[in-house]
Scaffold this active site. Structure first.
Site, PDB file in Angstrom:
ATOM      1  N   GLU B  60      45.955  46.591  44.607  1.00  0.00           N
ATOM      2  CA  GLU B  60      46.468  45.486  43.792  1.00  0.00           C
ATOM      3  C   GLU B  60      47.565  44.689  44.490  1.00  0.00           C
ATOM      4  O   GLU B  60      47.609  43.469  44.407  1.00  0.00           O
ATOM      5  CB  GLU B  60      46.969  45.994  42.439  1.00  0.00           C
ATOM      6  CG  GLU B  60      45.864  46.355  41.463  1.00  0.00           C
ATOM      7  CD  GLU B  60      45.297  47.749  41.684  1.00  0.00           C
ATOM      8  OE1 GLU B  60      45.845  48.489  42.539  1.00  0.00           O
ATOM      9  OE2 GLU B  60      44.319  48.101  41.005  1.00  0.00           O
ATOM     10  N   HIS B 129      47.000  54.008  30.912  1.00  0.00           N
ATOM     11  CA  HIS B 129      46.062  52.891  30.823  1.00  0.00           C
ATOM     12  C   HIS B 129      46.124  52.146  29.491  1.00  0.00           C
ATOM     13  O   HIS B 129      45.147  51.513  29.102  1.00  0.00           O
ATOM     14  CB  HIS B 129      44.624  53.377  31.026  1.00  0.00           C
ATOM     15  CG  HIS B 129      44.292  53.731  32.435  1.00  0.00           C
ATOM     16  ND1 HIS B 129      44.712  54.904  33.012  1.00  0.00           N
ATOM     17  CD2 HIS B 129      43.593  53.081  33.384  1.00  0.00           C
ATOM     18  CE1 HIS B 129      44.270  54.961  34.259  1.00  0.00           C
ATOM     19  NE2 HIS B 129      43.598  53.873  34.518  1.00  0.00           N
TER      20      HIS B 129
END
Lengths: 350, 325
Positions: B60, B129
């Site tokens: 990322e 998450h």
């Protein structure tokens, strides 16, 4: 030859650092004007930075202030190898690169002074010099942080199908951070035209390379990503230029990244706040000073009868005068208007 | 006007903007061959090819930074983070690079990048998450942050985001992808910085964004049966925040409840509450009520997870509380 095989080749480029000046080719391979330009540029970086240090001590310049003194051959040798249309990314030690890239030098000094006519309009300071018109894409203060950005510009070049390259520069310390590894992996995976230049000045702040990196031969650190690595004597402007010039064109031709380690040294501390003494010996500094990139090149040009001592003196005088014009420009420029404090936060305010 | 899902609305916006502007491209983990982890980018690879629909490694920081760099040359990347939780890995590139490009370089460079990222709890995705993180991004000047709750806003805000010259955090919600709504076909944009009154009312102003807007509307429907008239305002845009619409509503209702999915403390709700206290204090007949998630890492077990997330019932209770019921 596969790209992996190519990794054996760069070993030829490894410089014997025992030699104060590596034989970087016959001076006859260069025009006199070019040699004198290299010398003048290095001297200009040296004198500019000395003046910056003085201005810092006189509180004209604040914040962090990282000088390129000692690294002039690396700065000049790499930057001079670029074409005008190529892109450059710097770290926070970026004054020298800005000057060599021909940013109007008054705007560089004005930025250090925090003035309105600074190249970043007084918003960036020492670490964030910029000039998009010269494709000088900025100096960055987070170690390694500009590496992913530089792959993005290389990506854009490929996306548009043009043939510029991106020179992405950073220090030895940056080779230990995640952004470096993610950036190099993607650059190699997607075959992006990045030339990664690691300025190994031996210390990330006060921590030596050996105390920070499991691999001290930094040129090898791209090899994990199938990126050929080279090492060059970063105290020898011709050695740096000769290698970089060749690799700039190779990156352009192949659109594949290459990694170069320039071995050099900073005489001063990490920043103006660091005397640079706790983590290294005076003998070590002296040893490097004996290989001084500016002085050794001056002697070489004298020996090679490229110029006379009188010429060198004239250059010295001209350089000092030019630095003075930068200081004068910075002094004359007003501070930015506080009423415009919030300008530039968003693009529509620019 | 067709009724389509939030996911389809996002996809339509991507397709229309990519059709119009060759500088727009999509990049992220699994956006191409896999057709998108949540299928927002389904079909784009076939339509636009590998050059403009780009699968990235799981990196990322690397690919968000790459997007920002490409944007600095004028391209308009739409970078997908598979979930907003992974934005934390890229935070240096988002908050300390992309967001600063314009300002620290005196406006000489810009970074027209969109980062799309779904978040939110309720899918039993547990501690690592289930974040929303809206406020993390909204805290940073230089970023714009939007979070649509319905398909028409999803489409209109995404088109605006892609055309904007700044880095935009476009925060989607996992639980909304399959929700349906009427969306204008073709050219349809929603400006940033304009909250939307999703339901008009006169007794209490109920402010929410993203999925909480749907819960707020459910609460309002329930409360209308008790003759409580609730005005539901969808922030849509968190930075810039439309203080005017919020203040105007509170001036009318004199009461305010703010619902936010993530942790109650230090959230968007705190900023909204402070704004209303600053600008409409004299109009308030009761303290502002804040409804937020319980302050624990998201647990796995279904009943535990459901206990964390604000429900329409909890929101309705807060409305009743502000009325002294």
């Amino acid at each position: 030859m596969s790209r992996s095989d190519a990794h054996d080749k760069p070993a030829d480029q490894v410089t014997d650092m025992e030699l104060p000046v590596r034989d970087s080719g016959d001076l006859a391979n260069y025009g006199n004007d070019q040699l004198i330009d290299f010398y003048t540029s290095m001297l200009y970086v040296r004198r500019f930075e000395e003046r910056v240090a003085e201005m810092y001590l006189r509180a004209k310049i604040g914040g962090y202030c990282h000088l390129n003194i000692g690294e002039e051959a690396t700065v000049v040798g790499t930057l001079k190898a670029l074409r005008d249309e190529d892109y450059f990314f710097g770290s926070y030690r970026v004054h020298g690169s800005a000057i060599v890239r021909q940013l109007p030098h008054g705007t560089v000094m004005a930025e250090l002074f925090g003035k309105r006519d600074g190249c970043a309009k007084g918003r960036g300071g020492s670490m964030h010099l910029v000039d998009p018109e010269r494709r000088f894409m900025g100096g960055y203060g987070i170690v390694g942080g500009s590496i992913p950005l530089s792959t993005g510009v290389a990506f854009a070049i490929k996306y548009r199908g043009t043939d510029e390259i991106v020179m992405s520069t950073f220090g030895d310390g940056a080779t230990n951070i995640g952004a470096f590894h993610e950036g190099l992996n993607i650059a190699s995976l997607w075959k992006l035209p990045n030339l990664f230049i690691c300025t190994n000045n031996q210390y990330g702040m006060g921590t030596s390379v050996a105390r920070a990196s499991a691999v001290t031969e930094l040129w090898k650190k791209g090899v994990a990503y199938d990126i050929p690595g080279y090492k060059v004597n970063g105290m020898d402007v011709l050695a740096v230029y000769q290698l970089t010039k060749k690799l700039v064109e190779e990156v352009r031709r192949t659109s594949e990244p290459i990694f170069v380690e320039c071995v050099t040294y900073r005489y001063r501390g990490h920043s103006m706040a660091d005397a640079g003494k706790n983590y290294r010996t005076a003998d070590e500094i002296d040893e490097w000073r004996e290989r001084d990139p500016v002085e050794s090149f001056r002697l070489r040009l004298l020996e090679g009868e490229i110029f006379t001592q009188k010429d060198a003196d004239d250059i010295e005088e001209a350089v000092l005068a030019k630095v003075q014009t930068a200081v004068d420009f910075a002094e004359r420029s007003p501070y930015p208007d506080v009423a415009e404090l919030e300008k530039f936060v968003y693009a529509e305010d620019a | 006007m067709a009724e389509i899902t939030y996911r389809e609305a996002l996809r339509d916006a991507l397709i229309e903007e990519m059709d119009q502007d060759p500088d727009v491209f999509v990049m992220g983990e699994e956006v191409g061959v896999f057709q998108g982890a949540y299928k927002v980018t389904e079909g784009l690879l076939d339509r636009f090819g590998e050059k403009r629909v780009i699968d990235t490694p799981i990196a990322e920081e690397g690919f968000v930074g790459l997007g920002a760099g490409a944007a600095m040359t004028g391209l308009r990347p739409v970078v997908e983070l598979m979930t907003v939780n992974f934005g934390m890995v890229a935070m240096d590139q988002i908050a300390n690079h992309a967001a600063k490009i314009s300002y620290m370089f005196g406006g000489r460079l810009k970074c027209p990048m969109v980062i799309r990222a779904p978040g939110g709890g309720g899918q039993q995705l547990t501690a690592q998450h289930s974040h929303c993180l809206d406020v993390w991004f909204a805290y940073i000047p230089g970023l714009k942050v939007v979070a649509p709750s319905v398909p028409s806003d999803a489409k209109g805000l995404l088109k605006t985001a892609i055309r904007d010259d700044n880095p935009v955090m476009f925060l989607e919600h996992l639980a909304l992808y399959n929700t349906k709504g009427v969306v204008p076909e073709g050219e349809h944009t929603v400006p940033f910085g304009e909250a939307d009154i999703k339901r008009a009312g006169s007794d209490v102003t109920l402010i929410a964004h993203s999925r909480m807007v749907l819960y707020a509307l459910q609460a309002a429907a329930q409360l209308s049966e008790e003759d409580i008239s609730v005005e539901v305002i969808d922030l849509r845009s968190i930075r810039p925040l439309d203080a005017e619409t919020l203040v105007h509503s509170v001036q009318k209702t004199n009461r305010c409840v703010i619902a936010e999915e993530e942790h109650r403390s230090f959230g968007v709700n705190a900023e909204v509450a402070a704004t209303i206290y600053e600008e409409a204090f004299d109009y308030l007949d009761a303290p502002i009520e804040r409804v937020g998630g319980v302050e624990v890492p998201m647990p796995y077990s279904k009943p535990l997870e459901q206990a964390v997330i604000p429900s329409p019932e909890k929101i309705a209770d807060a409305v009743r509380a502000t009325l002294g019921h």
